[in-house]
Design a protein around this motif. Structure first.
Motif, PDB file in Angstrom:
ATOM      1  N   LEU A  25      89.351  73.828 -64.540  1.00 23.67           N
ATOM      2  CA  LEU A  25      88.198  73.732 -63.211  1.00 23.67           C
ATOM      3  C   LEU A  25      86.784  72.973 -63.350  1.00 23.67           C
ATOM      4  O   LEU A  25      86.707  72.063 -62.439  1.00 23.67           O
ATOM      5  N   TRP A  26      86.687  72.863 -64.889  1.00 26.47           N
ATOM      6  CA  TRP A  26      85.553  71.986 -65.024  1.00 26.47           C
ATOM      7  C   TRP A  26      85.782  70.679 -64.548  1.00 26.47           C
ATOM      8  O   TRP A  26      85.315  69.382 -64.522  1.00 26.47           O
ATOM      9  N   TYR A  27      87.429  70.020 -64.989  1.00 32.15           N
ATOM     10  CA  TYR A  27      87.522  68.255 -65.028  1.00 32.15           C
ATOM     11  C   TYR A  27      87.494  68.846 -63.280  1.00 32.15           C
ATOM     12  O   TYR A  27      87.281  67.505 -62.240  1.00 32.15           O
ATOM     13  N   LYS A  28      88.103  69.611 -61.706  1.00 30.84           N
ATOM     14  CA  LYS A  28      87.760  69.585 -61.065  1.00 30.84           C
ATOM     15  C   LYS A  28      86.618  69.157 -60.416  1.00 30.84           C
ATOM     16  O   LYS A  28      86.191  68.172 -59.396  1.00 30.84           O
ATOM     17  N   GLU A  29      86.060  69.695 -61.377  1.00 32.44           N
ATOM     18  CA  GLU A  29      84.251  70.015 -60.681  1.00 32.44           C
ATOM     19  C   GLU A  29      83.444  68.433 -61.339  1.00 32.44           C
ATOM     20  O   GLU A  29      83.076  67.492 -60.121  1.00 32.44           O
ATOM     21  N   TYR A  30      83.258  68.164 -62.337  1.00 32.37           N
ATOM     22  CA  TYR A  30      83.621  67.407 -63.129  1.00 32.37           C
ATOM     23  C   TYR A  30      83.931  66.141 -62.347  1.00 32.37           C
ATOM     24  O   TYR A  30      83.094  64.595 -62.105  1.00 32.37           O
ATOM     25  N   LEU A  31      85.075  65.796 -61.525  1.00 27.78           N
ATOM     26  CA  LEU A  31      85.999  64.796 -60.703  1.00 27.78           C
ATOM     27  C   LEU A  31      85.800  64.686 -59.327  1.00 27.78           C
ATOM     28  O   LEU A  31      86.480  63.375 -59.184  1.00 27.78           O
ATOM     29  N   GLY A  32      84.854  65.675 -59.222  1.00 31.51           N
ATOM     30  CA  GLY A  32      85.113  65.720 -57.845  1.00 31.51           C
ATOM     31  C   GLY A  32      86.307  65.731 -57.363  1.00 31.51           C
ATOM     32  O   GLY A  32      86.753  65.570 -56.464  1.00 31.51           O
ATOM     33  N   LEU A  33      87.228  66.888 -57.736  1.00 28.72           N
ATOM     34  CA  LEU A  33      88.749  66.898 -57.228  1.00 28.72           C
ATOM     35  C   LEU A  33      88.854  68.425 -56.292  1.00 28.72           C
ATOM     36  O   LEU A  33      88.032  69.208 -56.165  1.00 28.72           O
ATOM     37  N   SER A  34      89.804  67.576 -55.632  1.00 27.01           N
ATOM     38  CA  SER A  34      89.908  68.969 -54.229  1.00 27.01           C
ATOM     39  C   SER A  34      90.600  70.060 -54.531  1.00 27.01           C
ATOM     40  O   SER A  34      90.515  70.482 -54.248  1.00 27.01           O
ATOM     41  N   ASP A  40     103.232  78.269 -63.440  1.00 25.98           N
ATOM     42  CA  ASP A  40     103.894  78.628 -65.091  1.00 25.98           C
ATOM     43  C   ASP A  40     102.899  78.510 -65.301  1.00 25.98           C
ATOM     44  O   ASP A  40     103.391  78.229 -66.553  1.00 25.98           O
ATOM     45  N   ASP A  41     102.098  79.029 -65.022  1.00 27.59           N
ATOM     46  CA  ASP A  41     101.193  79.304 -66.025  1.00 27.59           C
ATOM     47  C   ASP A  41     100.378  77.766 -66.712  1.00 27.59           C
ATOM     48  O   ASP A  41      99.695  77.930 -67.501  1.00 27.59           O
ATOM     49  N   VAL A  42     100.426  76.569 -66.156  1.00 29.25           N
ATOM     50  CA  VAL A  42     100.360  75.396 -66.190  1.00 29.25           C
ATOM     51  C   VAL A  42      99.281  75.191 -65.228  1.00 29.25           C
ATOM     52  O   VAL A  42      99.868  75.418 -63.960  1.00 29.25           O
ATOM     53  N   TYR A  43      98.200  75.040 -65.113  1.00 29.11           N
ATOM     54  CA  TYR A  43      97.090  74.607 -64.349  1.00 29.11           C
ATOM     55  C   TYR A  43      96.942  72.675 -64.132  1.00 29.11           C
ATOM     56  O   TYR A  43      96.812  71.819 -65.121  1.00 29.11           O
ATOM     57  N   GLU A  44      97.500  72.144 -63.437  1.00 24.37           N
ATOM     58  CA  GLU A  44      97.768  70.886 -62.859  1.00 24.37           C
ATOM     59  C   GLU A  44      96.820  70.215 -61.646  1.00 24.37           C
ATOM     60  O   GLU A  44      95.932  70.620 -60.616  1.00 24.37           O
ATOM     61  N   VAL A  45      95.787  68.895 -61.682  1.00 25.83           N
ATOM     62  CA  VAL A  45      95.105  68.046 -60.991  1.00 25.83           C
ATOM     63  C   VAL A  45      95.083  67.208 -60.913  1.00 25.83           C
ATOM     64  O   VAL A  45      95.897  65.863 -61.704  1.00 25.83           O
ATOM     65  N   GLU A  46      95.223  66.625 -60.415  1.00 27.97           N
ATOM     66  CA  GLU A  46      95.818  65.503 -59.485  1.00 27.97           C
ATOM     67  C   GLU A  46      93.857  64.313 -59.601  1.00 27.97           C
ATOM     68  O   GLU A  46      93.056  64.371 -58.778  1.00 27.97           O
ATOM     69  N   ILE A  47      94.799  63.437 -60.658  1.00 24.51           N
ATOM     70  CA  ILE A  47      93.092  62.806 -61.137  1.00 24.51           C
ATOM     71  C   ILE A  47      92.954  61.469 -60.442  1.00 24.51           C
ATOM     72  O   ILE A  47      91.806  61.055 -59.775  1.00 24.51           O
ATOM     73  N   MET A  48      94.372  60.741 -59.891  1.00 24.26           N
ATOM     74  CA  MET A  48      94.134  59.867 -58.803  1.00 24.26           C
ATOM     75  C   MET A  48      95.167  59.558 -57.959  1.00 24.26           C
ATOM     76  O   MET A  48      96.737  60.522 -58.845  1.00 24.26           O
ATOM     77  N   ASN A  49      95.945  58.797 -56.907  1.00 29.73           N
ATOM     78  CA  ASN A  49      97.243  59.054 -56.700  1.00 29.73           C
ATOM     79  C   ASN A  49      98.346  59.344 -57.073  1.00 29.73           C
ATOM     80  O   ASN A  49      98.373  57.999 -58.276  1.00 29.73           O
ATOM     81  N   ASN A  50      99.009  59.769 -57.217  1.00 31.93           N
ATOM     82  CA  ASN A  50     100.551  59.868 -58.423  1.00 31.93           C
ATOM     83  C   ASN A  50     100.525  60.263 -59.751  1.00 31.93           C
ATOM     84  O   ASN A  50     101.183  59.138 -60.510  1.00 31.93           O
ATOM     85  N   LEU A  51      99.076  60.774 -60.078  1.00 36.20           N
ATOM     86  CA  LEU A  51      98.377  60.690 -61.342  1.00 36.20           C
ATOM     87  C   LEU A  51      97.780  61.727 -61.978  1.00 36.20           C
ATOM     88  O   LEU A  51      96.813  62.076 -61.173  1.00 36.20           O
ATOM     89  N   TRP A  52      98.734  62.928 -62.547  1.00 34.64           N
ATOM     90  CA  TRP A  52      98.249  63.862 -62.388  1.00 34.64           C
ATOM     91  C   TRP A  52      98.044  64.386 -63.781  1.00 34.64           C
ATOM     92  O   TRP A  52      98.687  64.061 -64.793  1.00 34.64           O
TER      93      TRP A  52
END
Length: 124
Positions: A25-34, A40-52
């Motif tokens: 959630l912090w990365y989502k807010e800090y980087l403005g991710l959507s 499986d209890d792993v939280y994943e954010v895509e920070i740029m096209n095809n990079l998670w």
């Protein structure tokens, strides 16, 4: 550049943390991710096209939990053959829904490096 790097289609960095949801959630807010995906209890954010970046739970710290770097490829068998030709030991890792195979190896510095191929029928 040439070589195996021409075969990479995506990359994932998995980082052990005490509270994966809070960190994601912090990365989502800090980087403005959507979006945040949970698998499986792993939280994943895509920070740029095809990079998670994936955050997984290490709150109990019962054992050393490495940083994991995974490269998505279109033809995993070809990557495995390349690595074996270079004398690398290739180990089949955990299979997950939507991922045909997952191979990983721990290097001498403690990080795990792996390759995966998504199911041909669709995406995660």
């Amino acid at each position: 550049m040439g070589g195996m790097s021409d075969m990479y289609v995506s990359a994932t960095i998995a980082i052990p943390v005490d509270n994966p949801q809070e960190v994601a959630l912090w990365y989502k807010e800090y980087l403005g991710l959507s979006d945040i995906k949970v698998i499986d209890d792993v939280y994943e954010v895509e920070i740029m096209n095809n990079l998670w970046i994936q955050f997984y739970n290490n709150s109990e710290k019962k054992e050393f939990m490495p940083v994991i770097l995974r490269f998505g490829v279109d033809d995993l068998d070809n990557i495995v053959n390349e690595l074996e030709q270079k004398g690398q030991k290739v180990k089949r890792g955990k299979e997950m829904e939507g991922i045909r195979y997952l191979y990983s190896q721990q290097n001498q510095w403690g990080q795990r490096v792996g390759f995966y191929e998504l199911d041909k029928e669709g995406e995660l």
